[in-house]
Write a protein that holds these residues in place. Structure first.
Motif, PDB file in Angstrom:
ATOM      1  N   TRP A   1       0.830  -1.205   0.000  1.00 19.77           N
ATOM      2  CA  TRP A   1       0.000   0.000   0.000  1.00 19.77           C
ATOM      3  C   TRP A   1       0.864   1.255   0.000  1.00 19.77           C
ATOM      4  N   LEU A   2       2.158   1.050  -0.300  1.00 19.76           N
ATOM      5  CA  LEU A   2       3.156   2.118  -0.410  1.00 19.76           C
ATOM      6  C   LEU A   2       3.513   2.754   0.930  1.00 19.76           C
ATOM      7  N   ARG A   3       3.093   2.090   2.027  1.00 20.53           N
ATOM      8  CA  ARG A   3       3.449   2.615   3.335  1.00 20.53           C
ATOM      9  C   ARG A   3       4.808   2.058   3.729  1.00 20.53           C
ATOM     10  N   VAL A   4       5.669   2.950   4.246  1.00 23.94           N
ATOM     11  CA  VAL A   4       7.019   2.524   4.611  1.00 23.94           C
ATOM     12  C   VAL A   4       6.931   1.485   5.724  1.00 23.94           C
ATOM     13  N   GLU A   5       7.621   0.376   5.568  1.00 26.11           N
ATOM     14  CA  GLU A   5       7.607  -0.678   6.579  1.00 26.11           C
ATOM     15  C   GLU A   5       8.199  -0.168   7.873  1.00 26.11           C
ATOM     16  N   GLY A   6       7.502  -0.433   8.962  1.00 23.99           N
ATOM     17  CA  GLY A   6       7.988   0.020  10.256  1.00 23.99           C
ATOM     18  C   GLY A   6       7.412   1.370  10.649  1.00 23.99           C
ATOM     19  N   THR A   7       6.521   1.936   9.837  1.00 24.68           N
ATOM     20  CA  THR A   7       5.887   3.214  10.175  1.00 24.68           C
ATOM     21  C   THR A   7       4.386   3.101   9.932  1.00 24.68           C
ATOM     22  N   ASP A   8       3.631   4.070  10.456  1.00 23.23           N
ATOM     23  CA  ASP A   8       2.194   3.984  10.193  1.00 23.23           C
ATOM     24  C   ASP A   8       1.648   5.174   9.412  1.00 23.23           C
ATOM     25  N   SER A   9       2.449   6.227   9.250  1.00 23.16           N
ATOM     26  CA  SER A   9       1.896   7.380   8.547  1.00 23.16           C
ATOM     27  C   SER A   9       2.875   7.953   7.523  1.00 23.16           C
ATOM     28  N   ILE A  10       3.818   7.135   7.127  1.00 24.78           N
ATOM     29  CA  ILE A  10       4.786   7.601   6.126  1.00 24.78           C
ATOM     30  C   ILE A  10       4.697   6.713   4.896  1.00 24.78           C
ATOM     31  N   TYR A  11       4.561   7.373   3.759  1.00 27.27           N
ATOM     32  CA  TYR A  11       4.469   6.658   2.498  1.00 27.27           C
ATOM     33  C   TYR A  11       5.691   6.999   1.646  1.00 27.27           C
ATOM     34  N   ALA A  12       6.100   6.074   0.809  1.00 27.38           N
ATOM     35  CA  ALA A  12       7.231   6.353  -0.085  1.00 27.38           C
ATOM     36  C   ALA A  12       6.910   5.786  -1.446  1.00 27.38           C
ATOM     37  N   LEU A  13       7.237   6.552  -2.479  1.00 28.33           N
ATOM     38  CA  LEU A  13       6.891   6.105  -3.822  1.00 28.33           C
ATOM     39  C   LEU A  13       7.899   6.622  -4.839  1.00 28.33           C
ATOM     40  N   GLY A  14       7.829   6.067  -6.006  1.00 29.45           N
ATOM     41  CA  GLY A  14       8.765   6.452  -7.048  1.00 29.45           C
ATOM     42  C   GLY A  14      10.118   5.786  -6.846  1.00 29.45           C
ATOM     43  N   ASP A  15      11.160   6.407  -7.429  1.00 28.76           N
ATOM     44  CA  ASP A  15      12.492   5.801  -7.438  1.00 28.76           C
ATOM     45  C   ASP A  15      13.115   5.631  -6.059  1.00 28.76           C
TER      46      ASP A  15
ATOM     47  N   GLN B   1       6.786   5.778 -15.418  1.00 28.39           N
ATOM     48  CA  GLN B   1       5.474   5.143 -15.481  1.00 28.39           C
ATOM     49  C   GLN B   1       5.049   4.584 -14.130  1.00 28.39           C
ATOM     50  N   VAL B   2       5.979   3.865 -13.480  1.00 26.46           N
ATOM     51  CA  VAL B   2       5.682   3.303 -12.162  1.00 26.46           C
ATOM     52  C   VAL B   2       5.419   4.436 -11.171  1.00 26.46           C
ATOM     53  N   ALA B   3       6.307   5.424 -11.150  1.00 24.45           N
ATOM     54  CA  ALA B   3       6.179   6.527 -10.182  1.00 24.45           C
ATOM     55  C   ALA B   3       4.842   7.238 -10.350  1.00 24.45           C
ATOM     56  N   ALA B   4       4.468   7.521 -11.593  1.00 23.36           N
ATOM     57  CA  ALA B   4       3.223   8.247 -11.840  1.00 23.36           C
ATOM     58  C   ALA B   4       2.023   7.434 -11.374  1.00 23.36           C
ATOM     59  N   GLN B   5       2.041   6.138 -11.647  1.00 23.82           N
ATOM     60  CA  GLN B   5       0.918   5.304 -11.220  1.00 23.82           C
ATOM     61  C   GLN B   5       0.838   5.217  -9.703  1.00 23.82           C
ATOM     62  N   GLN B   6       2.008   5.162  -9.050  1.00 22.99           N
ATOM     63  CA  GLN B   6       2.006   5.113  -7.590  1.00 22.99           C
ATOM     64  C   GLN B   6       1.447   6.396  -7.000  1.00 22.99           C
ATOM     65  N   GLY B   7       1.862   7.535  -7.589  1.00 18.56           N
ATOM     66  CA  GLY B   7       1.356   8.813  -7.104  1.00 18.56           C
ATOM     67  C   GLY B   7      -0.161   8.882  -7.220  1.00 18.56           C
ATOM     68  N   ALA B   8      -0.670   8.470  -8.369  1.00 23.75           N
ATOM     69  CA  ALA B   8      -2.114   8.524  -8.596  1.00 23.75           C
ATOM     70  C   ALA B   8      -2.840   7.563  -7.648  1.00 23.75           C
ATOM     71  N   TYR B   9      -2.254   6.391  -7.463  1.00 20.88           N
ATOM     72  CA  TYR B   9      -2.858   5.395  -6.562  1.00 20.88           C
ATOM     73  C   TYR B   9      -2.956   5.957  -5.143  1.00 20.88           C
ATOM     74  N   LEU B  10      -1.847   6.506  -4.657  1.00 24.53           N
ATOM     75  CA  LEU B  10      -1.820   6.987  -3.279  1.00 24.53           C
ATOM     76  C   LEU B  10      -2.809   8.139  -3.090  1.00 24.53           C
ATOM     77  N   ALA B  11      -2.900   9.014  -4.107  1.00 20.92           N
ATOM     78  CA  ALA B  11      -3.840  10.130  -4.006  1.00 20.92           C
ATOM     79  C   ALA B  11      -5.264   9.611  -3.895  1.00 20.92           C
ATOM     80  N   LYS B  12      -5.567   8.583  -4.670  1.00 22.88           N
ATOM     81  CA  LYS B  12      -6.918   8.022  -4.593  1.00 22.88           C
ATOM     82  C   LYS B  12      -7.184   7.450  -3.212  1.00 22.88           C
ATOM     83  N   CYS B  13      -6.182   6.789  -2.626  1.00 18.58           N
ATOM     84  CA  CYS B  13      -6.342   6.283  -1.259  1.00 18.58           C
ATOM     85  C   CYS B  13      -6.584   7.441  -0.293  1.00 18.58           C
ATOM     86  N   PHE B  14      -5.794   8.502  -0.410  1.00 16.94           N
ATOM     87  CA  PHE B  14      -5.958   9.654   0.482  1.00 16.94           C
ATOM     88  C   PHE B  14      -7.343  10.279   0.289  1.00 16.94           C
ATOM     89  N   ASN B  15      -7.781  10.332  -0.961  1.00 14.20           N
ATOM     90  CA  ASN B  15      -9.094  10.929  -1.224  1.00 14.20           C
ATOM     91  C   ASN B  15     -10.218  10.157  -0.508  1.00 14.20           C
TER      92      ASN B  15
END
Lengths: 574, 574
Positions: B354-368, B465-479
């Motif tokens: 879900w793109l959440r950094v392992e070991g954290t609960d409110s930090i996400y990391a995406l792209g390269d 391509q991967v980075a852009a899709q991850q960004g869009a995915y995460l935004a949809k989750c936040f929305n």
């Protein structure tokens, strides 16, 4: 598939055929115009040129140098061009580049593109001339960039004719801190730097945790010098802030301030009073703070200090960015050369009316780096008298004067001007009246009549227009050098025998623009015609578009204008 | 006069009305296309945001960060964006920028333009994050530029959610001399620097009094890395030299050499074999020297040293310019952050699906800057079995397995892939056959069946391509965050209770291009479709034009392509 084939074919034709004329339709806001682009390739090998031909060395690729190179078409020369800039820049659009109305690359044309000629060998070296040796006819050059392991490459170029067109430096009047802290606006790099500084200022002022004072300081833009460049920059900056930046940085808007400092009593003093007044009023309405009679005495990293020219009042203000645009000074290399040719006491390199450097026989100087030292009539009055008085009678009949008056007028244009403005009505009438052709004039009478003529002599302004005309003039002289040796076309030599080879250089003024922002421009046209407003802006657009050096730059600049109109100016910090 | 009035009116309408849709017809070579430009203004004040809303901090304005910002439209967030670049750059066109096929400014869009939204408060600070403090939920930032008299401004931003999208650094593999002497190709500035270096090399090699060896050295361009970027740059450089520079520097042509060094046995190894072969053949025909199996071991200021991967042969060659493009490494700030969250032993920052950094609960990391650590089935096999075995019988009936197989497939996509590729034909058939629904399976049988499934897990490539899709995915989750809290939409939690809030991120591959120069491109499309040639170049043109971030950049890039086709590429050294 067909479209691809067509594209390929067109592409190949274009790339293979050097004489293929390229046609491009450019869509302009004003309704579209047809621009035809024609170009031709030729070769210019790396190997040094042969020695038989006359070697012409041109220093500089600005207005004067480029104009000279464009017009030169006599194959009997071997031309070497030395300049640290491998391109010609259309400098009147520099203020537009500072805010992104026009892109830097749209106003430059590679010099190698310009000199690709069929019949003249032109070689270009990207280097700086650091010493002119007029004794042994050599110029010493240093490459622009480090050659790995060797530092900068130095080399020497021999010449038969030298054309100095190096331009000038910004004049700081030795004001402390100017070189260290101010931006100038003479080169493309300067404009790019200003553009980045403006965006940086807005980004910095948008950071959190700054005080109001700090934001105000960062967004205080100071322009020193109320000449056309300074005024145009202030106007462009104002438009950029109001039309584009305030939308992206809405909270920063209230901190922005633009100040224009001018030491004289008015801005745009070289223009008609109506233009000056209009500009000052417009700037007042726009909120640009014009401080007249304000001389800058010091610039520190944070503050700029001024002194009232009249009341001597000192004042200091914090600034975010200063653009210094107060006129030009002499390049150190030219200064050193002036010593060699006995001009050490002069402020600017002097040439005669044929653009030849005084004290030399094969060195020419043109553009901002030199000034024409117009010969005074009074200095030559005895020679003129003697030459005209063919019978050595000690007096001159009107008929004898009539025989040389055209030559006098050409050699001393101040006389021509005087005759035309009817200030010498008596003499003019005398010369026209055939019945008086035997009236005799003594040398004293002639002296008295011409007494005030020399006061009319004025130096030409340091503008692109003058430089371009000088370059074209000199190229035409070079083109006809051999022919003119046999059939001189110039005026009588009053202090020597025969005639001058060429007509002296004569500047033709086509008018000058002063863009004032908000799609308004002022123009002073020949005959002191004044035009101000939106329609003049359109005149400005068309004149500048037509004056650009190539069809490439022309279509790019027009595209940039269209771009700005549709999308606004870009504010990315690159 | 009428035209002027019209212009004024249009201009005023444009500038005044924020919701006015702007229409522009751009004339393209391919026959013209209609591009519509729509834009809207809103305000984003300087003052720090209120505290009530959830504070989201986004680090980075690259593909991932920008895609996230573009898609986020839930007004319950207060967003702060921190990045040293105040623009988004369309990086796939960077190789084109290196040679001037496309202008730098055409591929960037100010981030403030992108985030001008009606319903989400987004604030941008031009600064660099130099430390993430996950303990106290703060990021420490430093302004990009010096604030006069204070050095760089430092400030701290609090977050409730942190989105790390800082991208990566070029990977030098600690090869000595790479950082000091090589050019990279990750930023717009890199591309601009390469462009200047290429022109400089030609100008330097044209200077008089140089030896042939020196000219050869200066015009030897080395590309390290045979991935898509390196290959595309080599191809673009070759075209620039052959189509434009050789005409302006004809004698320099014979000294030019382009070398491509690749440590593996082939270039473009991530592509189909047919593409690799075609590219290697084409480069051979073009005279680009492709050295395969060549590892760079050292770069000095003059020479680059390589070692044969197979034969261990050492070799050294002088070069004029090196472009290093061999993959990516981790940013030091991310490295430091990894220590804080117990990932010090990892090479790359790991997130869950879900793109959440392992070991954290409110930090996400995406792209390269991050990689998704796909959960292995084998690790969870007992939990899965237990969850499915609702009666706690110790064995699973096919029916019970059928009930959870969709959740398994979603949670562990490797199982889905395995089932689809029929490698688990027995189980798949079993699951489909209703008559066998009462057949029982022991945990050992399930383990055996799924034994090799985890070997299928592959990391996603570090692409836009991967980075852009991850960004869009995460935004949809936040929305949909609040809604999903109430009605979770994700798969069963096998190791916990209930369901996951969201579907895990799933990458959809749309294919990849490899431009090879000479108006030819190779493309690998989904389903291993391969397309090579001129028509693919046109596909490339259309896909890239359509993917550009705004109508502004779109029309600028198309204009650049037209420009290049008509006038060639500019070679002015600015």
């Amino acid at each position: 598939m067909k479209a691809i084939k067509l594209f390929e074919r067109a592409s190949r034709t274009y790339n293979d055929s050097s004489s293929f004329s390229k046609l491009l339709v450019v869509f302009t806001v004003s309704g579209g115009g047809l621009l035809a682009y024609a170009d031709a390739n030729s070769t210019s090998p790396i190997a040094p040129p042969e020695i038989k031909k006359k070697r012409v060395v041109v220093l500089g690729t600005g207005w004067a140098g480029t104009s000279f190179l464009k017009q030169l078409d006599n194959p009997s020369y071997d031309v070497q061009v030395i300049s640290p800039r491998n391109y010609f820049a259309f400098t009147p659009l520099l203020p537009s580049v500072t805010v992104g109305t026009v892109e830097p690359r749209s106003i430059v044309e590679p010099i190698r593109n310009i000199v690709k000629k069929k019949n003249v060998d032109v070689h270009y070296w990207e280097a700086e001339c650091f010493k002119i040796d007029s004794q042994s006819k050599k110029v010493h050059c240093r490459s622009n960039k480090n050659i790995d392991g060797k530092g900068k490459e130095e080399f020497v170029v021999d010449y038969d004719y030298l054309v100095i067109a190096m331009g000038a430096r910004p004049n700081t009047f030795n004001t402390p801190g100017v070189v260290e802290h101010c931006n100038f606006l003479k080169e493309v790099e300067d404009a790019q730097k200003i553009r980045r500084s403006v965006i940086d200022a807005f980004e910095k002022a948008s950071l959190p945790s700054l005080s109001d004072e700090e934001r105000q300081k960062m967004l205080h833009f100071v322009v020193v010098g109320g000449g056309p460049t300074g005024v145009e920059f202030a106007a462009e900056l104002h438009d950029f802030v109001k039309e584009d930046l305030v939308k992206l940085y809405p909270a920063a808007g209230k901190y922005v301030k633009i100040t224009l400092l001018e030491a004289a009593d008015h801005i745009l003093t070289m223009f008609d009073k109506r233009i000056t007044e209009f500009a000052e009023d417009k700037f007042k309405r726009d909120g640009i703070d014009v401080k007249l009679g304000s001389m800058v005495i010091k610039v520190s990293d944070k503050e700029i200090s001024t002194k009232g020219r009249v009341n001597g009042q000192l004042s200091t203000m914090p600034y975010g960015m200063v653009v210094w645009s107060t006129g030009i000074g002499t390049d150190p290399v030219v200064k050193d050369f002036m010593k060699q040719v006995g001009q050490e006491t002069r402020r600017v390199l002097a040439t005669d009316e044929w653009l030849r450097v005084e004290g030399t026989d094969s060195i020419y100087a043109l553009g901002d780096c030199a000034t024409i030292n117009q010969r005074r009539v009074m200095e030559d009055i005895s020679s003129i008298f003697k030459k005209a008085d063919k019978e050595n009678s000690g007096t001159l009949t009107v008929k004898q004067l009539q025989a040389v008056v055209d030559d006098i007028c050409e050699r001393y244009p101040q006389v021509d001007l005087y005759l035309k403005t009817k200030k010498l009505r008596n003499i003019a009438d005398l010369l026209k009246d055939d019945s008086k052709s035997s009236v005799a004039i003594s040398i004293e009478e002639l002296k008295t009549a011409l007494k005030e003529v020399d006061a009319q002599v004025k130096n030409l302004p340091a503008t692109a227009q003058v430089a371009a005309q000088q370059g074209a003039y000199l190229a035409k002289c070079f083109n006809r050098m051999e022919e003119a040796e046999k059939n001189p076309e110039g005026p009588l030599r009053f202090r020597g025998e025969g005639r001058h080879r060429f007509h002296p250089f004569r500047y033709k003024h086509f008018g000058q623009f002063a863009p004032l922002g908000g799609e308004q421009t002022a123009a002073q046209l020949p005959g002191d015609w004044v035009s101000i407003g939106h329609s003049t802006q359109w005149l400005w657009y068309s004149v500048y578009a037509s004056k650009l050096v190539s069809w490439r730059t022309r279509s790019l600049v027009v595209t940039d204008w269209v771009k700005r109109f549709i999308f606004g100016r870009d504010s990315s910090s690159i």
